[in-house]
Design an enzyme around this catalytic site. Structure first.
Site, PDB file in Angstrom:
ATOM      1  N   ASP A  12       0.875  -1.176   0.000  1.00 15.75           N
ATOM      2  CA  ASP A  12       0.000   0.000   0.000  1.00 15.75           C
ATOM      3  C   ASP A  12       0.911   1.224   0.000  1.00 15.75           C
ATOM      4  O   ASP A  12       2.138   1.087  -0.061  1.00 15.75           O
ATOM      5  CB  ASP A  12      -0.956  -0.025   1.196  1.00 15.75           C
ATOM      6  CG  ASP A  12      -0.259  -0.168   2.530  1.00 15.75           C
ATOM      7  OD1 ASP A  12       0.740   0.546   2.749  1.00 15.75           O
ATOM      8  OD2 ASP A  12      -0.701  -0.977   3.370  1.00 15.75           O
ATOM      9  N   PRO A  13       0.367   2.435   0.051  1.00 15.84           N
ATOM     10  CA  PRO A  13       1.247   3.613  -0.041  1.00 15.84           C
ATOM     11  C   PRO A  13       2.356   3.651   0.999  1.00 15.84           C
ATOM     12  O   PRO A  13       3.424   4.214   0.737  1.00 15.84           O
ATOM     13  CB  PRO A  13       0.270   4.780   0.141  1.00 15.84           C
ATOM     14  CG  PRO A  13      -1.008   4.267  -0.373  1.00 15.84           C
ATOM     15  CD  PRO A  13      -1.056   2.833   0.025  1.00 15.84           C
ATOM     16  N   ASP A  49       4.854  -3.091  11.540  1.00 15.79           N
ATOM     17  CA  ASP A  49       3.393  -3.019  11.480  1.00 15.79           C
ATOM     18  C   ASP A  49       2.790  -4.345  11.933  1.00 15.79           C
ATOM     19  O   ASP A  49       2.275  -4.468  13.037  1.00 15.79           O
ATOM     20  CB  ASP A  49       2.938  -2.652  10.065  1.00 15.79           C
ATOM     21  CG  ASP A  49       1.462  -2.264  10.011  1.00 15.79           C
ATOM     22  OD1 ASP A  49       0.802  -2.254  11.066  1.00 15.79           O
ATOM     23  OD2 ASP A  49       0.966  -1.960   8.912  1.00 15.79           O
ATOM     24  N   THR A 107      -3.854   5.641  -5.243  1.00 13.98           N
ATOM     25  CA  THR A 107      -4.836   6.036  -4.240  1.00 13.98           C
ATOM     26  C   THR A 107      -4.633   7.504  -3.859  1.00 13.98           C
ATOM     27  O   THR A 107      -3.766   8.177  -4.404  1.00 13.98           O
ATOM     28  CB  THR A 107      -4.756   5.139  -2.995  1.00 13.98           C
ATOM     29  OG1 THR A 107      -5.890   5.416  -2.149  1.00 13.98           O
ATOM     30  CG2 THR A 107      -3.479   5.354  -2.218  1.00 13.98           C
ATOM     31  N   GLU A 123      -1.779   0.002  -5.181  1.00 15.23           N
ATOM     32  CA  GLU A 123      -1.655   1.332  -4.573  1.00 15.23           C
ATOM     33  C   GLU A 123      -0.203   1.826  -4.630  1.00 15.23           C
ATOM     34  O   GLU A 123       0.405   2.178  -3.627  1.00 15.23           O
ATOM     35  CB  GLU A 123      -2.181   1.328  -3.139  1.00 15.23           C
ATOM     36  CG  GLU A 123      -3.686   1.111  -3.070  1.00 15.23           C
ATOM     37  CD  GLU A 123      -4.265   1.302  -1.674  1.00 15.23           C
ATOM     38  OE1 GLU A 123      -5.449   1.641  -1.558  1.00 15.23           O
ATOM     39  OE2 GLU A 123      -3.524   1.113  -0.679  1.00 15.23           O
ATOM     40  N   ASN A 146     -11.195  -2.483  14.939  1.00 14.88           N
ATOM     41  CA  ASN A 146     -11.517  -2.272  13.536  1.00 14.88           C
ATOM     42  C   ASN A 146     -10.971  -0.940  13.054  1.00 14.88           C
ATOM     43  O   ASN A 146     -10.856   0.012  13.827  1.00 14.88           O
ATOM     44  CB  ASN A 146     -13.034  -2.293  13.325  1.00 14.88           C
ATOM     45  CG  ASN A 146     -13.621  -3.687  13.430  1.00 14.88           C
ATOM     46  OD1 ASN A 146     -12.937  -4.675  13.184  1.00 14.88           O
ATOM     47  ND2 ASN A 146     -14.882  -3.774  13.798  1.00 14.88           N
ATOM     48  N   SER A 162      -9.549  -9.631  11.717  1.00 12.99           N
ATOM     49  CA  SER A 162     -10.048  -8.767  10.647  1.00 12.99           C
ATOM     50  C   SER A 162     -10.307  -7.376  11.194  1.00 12.99           C
ATOM     51  O   SER A 162     -11.023  -7.212  12.170  1.00 12.99           O
ATOM     52  CB  SER A 162     -11.343  -9.338  10.059  1.00 12.99           C
ATOM     53  OG  SER A 162     -11.940  -8.409   9.185  1.00 12.99           O
ATOM     54  N   GLU A 183     -11.016  -0.340  -5.219  1.00 12.15           N
ATOM     55  CA  GLU A 183     -11.323  -0.663  -3.821  1.00 12.15           C
ATOM     56  C   GLU A 183     -12.271   0.386  -3.257  1.00 12.15           C
ATOM     57  O   GLU A 183     -12.036   1.589  -3.438  1.00 12.15           O
ATOM     58  CB  GLU A 183     -10.057  -0.696  -2.957  1.00 12.15           C
ATOM     59  CG  GLU A 183      -9.044  -1.750  -3.310  1.00 12.15           C
ATOM     60  CD  GLU A 183      -7.819  -1.702  -2.396  1.00 12.15           C
ATOM     61  OE1 GLU A 183      -7.923  -1.104  -1.301  1.00 12.15           O
ATOM     62  OE2 GLU A 183      -6.769  -2.236  -2.780  1.00 12.15           O
ATOM     63  N   LYS A 242       3.718   0.870   2.421  1.00 10.86           N
ATOM     64  CA  LYS A 242       4.529  -0.349   2.405  1.00 10.86           C
ATOM     65  C   LYS A 242       4.596  -0.890   0.981  1.00 10.86           C
ATOM     66  O   LYS A 242       3.562  -1.255   0.407  1.00 10.86           O
ATOM     67  CB  LYS A 242       3.912  -1.421   3.324  1.00 10.86           C
ATOM     68  CG  LYS A 242       3.923  -1.079   4.794  1.00 10.86           C
ATOM     69  CD  LYS A 242       3.570  -2.285   5.628  1.00 10.86           C
ATOM     70  CE  LYS A 242       2.142  -2.769   5.422  1.00 10.86           C
ATOM     71  NZ  LYS A 242       1.149  -1.846   6.015  1.00 10.86           N
TER      72      LYS A 242
END
Length: 897
Positions: free
Chosen positions: A145-146, A400, A234, A195, A308, A408, A293, A148
């Site tokens: 993602d941005p 992380d 993204t 991303e 969450n 989840s 997404e 990682k």
């Protein structure tokens, strides 16, 4: 672009267009059809192509199934997930591919453990269900993602080498897609990176990144020439970013078909902006665009108790964009789909360049509850990878996953409930074509919010209360309803605080208003202490070297300008302002600072804030602890009779030390009032909470509610007095004392004992239940023995002894029933009911016939239980209030021979 469809789809005036094409007819989106009946309301999107992508990313599903999760349709029947998606209007699935999400000994990293083999297993099932597949290469061993874009373990030796990385991406992509092709998977699109906002596979910079993009694209073209090549970014809300990305791709001649964006309403701005930035890419570079997404929450509960993303990382305002419910999910999906559809045809080929939308992980439901406190659940996560990360993932992603591994984080954004049952929102991709309507059922009224300051009058605050509100209904048709507020409670606002009062609409719906009262800022006697107005710079006298009032945008504590300092050699400076006309008394001087030494080390004593009054100086250090790590200095100031204070910022710093001082303020010192005890008020409120509201009239309860609302408002304040507390205690006490019991119009008596002997008495507490029935359907209440009287005569046997129950507070309300009374035997040989050997006749409940029970003189008695009537309250008679000031003892009337 989609070149294989030969006609433009047109919808005009709500009628489906029928066009001739290659010797036949073709019908587009039938938005003119009647909407289907559903449990959510969705308006059909006009002009939506039949092949508009309604896709879902279900990459975690294999691990979820292995963990014991089953997926069910709306009727609770277990179905294959892909079959269920197909039935719900989904036409595409997106599957991520990680290179090697496992440790050397085979322990998975989680998130579905989706390597190419496991992705292929799911892809074959999707194809069998009639769904097309988007393969999403991350070119990483775990989440990309941005923040990682880690290089896979196997590529670590050439990390940062764009040429070698590109060659390896080409080989890996070609090999993997060849396997998919040979397995017969219907691959419609392939994503080169996930991303990739600033990096891909450990490569940053557009020159290197473009080499990787091009290598992946080349492999796709060679293996699956009909598949579309997708590049995914993204943050569409950041102005100019998508235009820059598309320009860079064009400048570097990257071969691709689809510019894809993530869009999460929690972070990514408006759908109008989404349309705008994607339309700009489509029109400028003639590319298709889509949303890869998106998602929304249907609840704020946490299914697996392991935190969450929503709401913990989302601001309250962004949670208000759509309702937190399945209807809210349907609204969000439709809004994003419409935003993509609104991109339109920008290249003149007659087709919409907005391809469609993918919902992210709609099936990622919990695999257990209890979070990390549940050892069995943790074992399941680690064994099958059904959580977002296992403990083993820390070897690859220590900063992380290594810290926050678990379940989840999006189970409350799924389109299935926590037990795997489909929510009403699941078929939304079907409904955006057909439309869907539901019953006109009230759902909610949005809370009202009002802001004020503690200097505003109560009347001014009350004037902001709306007289009407919009009531939301499940079918999407809102209704305007008038409101009656508990506005008198606002009279008890005391100072800054957050106050909540309630109201009721004309339709009987509850509504709340939150009144946020802020403290009026204290008068600041420094002229332009934030240095924002250049005309005020003359109020500061600056001496020495290295310091000046100038723009320091992004580094200032307030606004864009500050007192900024730096010099290549050791330097000293001062900035001074003299303030006159001050009222004698105590003040507080503050300022903020940020900066550091040349090597970014902290400087704790190089800058100071001081005040001089009456020849006396007090000061405090302004520390430099790093870039925008602001320190606040606080200096107490006593102003004397001359009303003058001189404030000074001084610096004595080594070479290349840098920073700024900002937000200088001098205010009058105020004492925080000590709040009085509210113990007795809390007790009064608690006492009111114990009252059985069913027993009292609405009018008297309304007065109690007004008193309780006043208590709530007062306790939310910051400046209430002891007298205020005592006054509200009296309000509550008076309201309790004034409660009026509802008028009982009839009694219902249910005896638990139906047979007595001569001389017996009725035990009112145990032998019968007496219920007072309120008029006009207002309910009922069980009466205690001190609220009614009994009249009966068990002095002699009789076929039916009459018992009359009378309400003490109103003798006109009665209920009469009969019981059987048996004679006591005057001898006999045993088993008598009087304990003295005397036989007693009893009643057969089926026949009504009595028979002797070993009694010498027992008589045969007949009789059955029967209610014989109920008198209604006489009109105009008042009801005596019972049970408020204590009970009244009851003497049973017993007539004996």
């Amino acid at each position: 672009m989609r070149r294989n469809t030969a006609l433009t789809r047109i919808v005009a005036s709500g009628v489906a267009a029928i066009m001739l094409c290659a010797g036949g007819t073709f019908t587009v989106n039938a938005a003119e059809e009647e909407p289907v009946k559903a449990d959510v309301s969705v308006k059909a999107i006009q002009g939506l192509s039949d092949d508009f992508i309604g896709g879902m990313d279900v990459s975690s599903m294999l691990s979820l199934e292995e963990s014991g999760v089953t997926f069910k349709n709306a009727n609770g029947e277990v179905e294959d997930l892909f079959t269920l998606l197909k039935e719900s209007g989904v036409n595409y699935v997106r599957l991520r591919v990680w290179n090697d999400p496992f440790t050397a000994d085979g322990q998975g990293y989680g998130g579905g453990n989706v390597n190419a083999d496991r992705a292929l297993t799911m892809a074959k099932r999707a194809t069998a269900a009639g769904l097309k597949v988007l393969v999403d290469f991350h070119y990483s061993d775990f989440w990309a993602d941005p923040s990682k874009q880690q290089v896979p373990k196997a590529w670590k030796s050439f990390e940062g080498d764009a040429d070698k990385t590109a060659d390896t991406v080409y080989d890996y992509t070609k090999q993997t897609l060849t396997t998919f092709k040979q397995a017969g998977v219907d691959v419609g699109m392939v994503q080169v990176g996930n991303e990739t906002t600033a990096k891909i596979a450990g490569i940053s910079g557009w020159d290197g990144m473009s080499k990787v993009f091009s290598a992946g694209s080349k492999a796709i073209r060679e293996v699956l020439p009909e598949a579309k090549v997708v590049i995914h970014f993204t943050n569409p809300e950041k102005a100019g970013t998508y235009a820059t990305y598309a320009k860079q791709l064009s400048n570097h001649n990257v071969d691709y078909d689809v510019f894809a964006s993530s869009y999460y309403p929690f972070w990514h701005g408006t759908t109008e902006n989404l349309t705008s930035v994607l339309k700009n890419v489509a029109s400028t570079y003639k590319k298709d665009v889509m949303v890869a997404e998106t998602s929304w929450a249907y609840t704020l509960d946490d299914g697996d108790d392991d935190s969450n993303t929503v709401p913990s990382k989302v601001t309250a305002d962004n949670l208000k964009k759509y309702d937190i419910s399945p209807q809210g999910q349907a609204d969000e999906i439709r809004a994003v789909a419409e935003a993509v559809n609104n991109i339109g045809d920008n290249d003149g080929d007659g087709e919409n360049d907005g391809l469609g939308v993918f919902y992210w992980e709609p099936a990622w439901v919990p695999v257990g509850t209890g979070g990390k406190d549940n050892a069995e659940l943790v074992d399941t996560w680690n064994k099958y990878g059904g959580g977002w990360a296992t403990e083993a993932a820390g070897e690859y992603d220590p900063n992380d996953a290594g810290l926050y591994w678990g379940g989840s984080g999006v189970d409350n954004q799924a389109l299935f409930d926590f037990d795997g049952k489909a929510l009403a929102s699941l078929p939304t991709f079907k409904y955006i074509h057909t439309g869907a309507v539901t019953d006109h059922v009230f759902t909610k009224i949005d809370p009202v919010e009002i802001t004020a300051t503690d200097s505003d009058s109560i009347d001014a605050i009350k004037a902001q209360l709306p007289s009407e509100v919009a009531a939301h209904y499940q079918d999407g048709v809102d209704e305007t309803e008038t409101v009656t507020w508990q506005s008198a409670a606002l009279d008890w606002i005391r100072g800054a605080g957050t106050y909540t009062i309630t109201g009721t609409t004309n339709a009987g719906h509850d509504v709340t208003v939150t009144v946020t009262v802020t403290a009026t800022p204290a008068k600041d006697y420094v002229t332009d202490g934030s240095f924002e107005n250049a005309e005020n710079d003359k109020n500061w006298t600056i001496a020495g070297t290295g310091a000046s009032i100038t723009e320091d945008s992004g580094n200032a504590a307030d606004g864009k300008r500050a007192l900024k300092f730096w010099a290549s050699d050791a330097y000293s400076f001062s900035a001074t302002q003299t303030i006159t006309g001050l009222e004698p008394g105590e003040y507080v001087l503050t300022a903020m600072s940020q900066g550091a030494a040349a090597d970014n080390a902290a400087i704790t004593d190089g800058v100071a804030l001081s005040a001089t009054t009456g020849g006396k100086t007090t000061s405090d250090a302004l520390e430099l602890n790093g870039w925008v790590k602001f320190d606040t200095a606080t200096v107490p100031v006593t102003v004397g009779a001359d009303g003058t204070a001189t404030i000074t910022i001084t610096g004595n710093l080594p070479a290349d030390a840098w920073g700024n001082v900002d937000k200088v303020s001098l205010v009058k010192k105020t004492e925080t009032p000590v709040k009085p005890s509210t113990e007795n008020l809390d007790k009064a409120v608690a006492e009111a909470g114990k009252i059985n509201r069913d027993e009292y009239t609405n009018e008297s309860l309304a007065k109690l509610d007004q008193a309780l609302a006043a208590a709530d408002v007062l306790l939310a304040g910051s400046t209430y007095t002891e007298q205020d507390v005592n006054d509200v205690i009296k309000l509550v006490a008076d309201a309790i004392a004034g409660l009026a019991q509802k008028e009982v119009s009839s009694l219902t008596v249910t005896p638990s004992k139906t047979t007595y002997q001569v001389g017996d008495a009725i035990d009112a507490d145990h032998d019968l239940k007496v219920v007072g029935n309120y008029s006009a359907g207002m309910g009922n209440v069980t009466l205690s023995a001190d609220q009614f009287t009994l009249d009966y005569d068990f002095s002699a046997p009789a076929d039916a002894a009459k018992v009359t129950v009378t309400l003490k507070s109103n003798p006109n309300v009665t209920e009469t029933y009969t019981v059987a009374v048996t004679a006591r035997a005057e001898g006999g040989s045993g088993n008598g009911s009087d304990g003295a050997g005397n036989g007693g006749a009893t009643i057969n409940p089926d026949t009504g016939e009595g028979d002797k029970t070993n009694g010498a003189n027992g008589d045969k008695i007949t009789g059955v239980l029967s209610n014989t009537g109920s008198a209604v309250t006489a009109v105009g008679l008042a009801v005596v209030v019972l049970g408020v000031a204590g009970g009244v003892s009851l003497a049973l009337r017993r007539k004996r021979s």
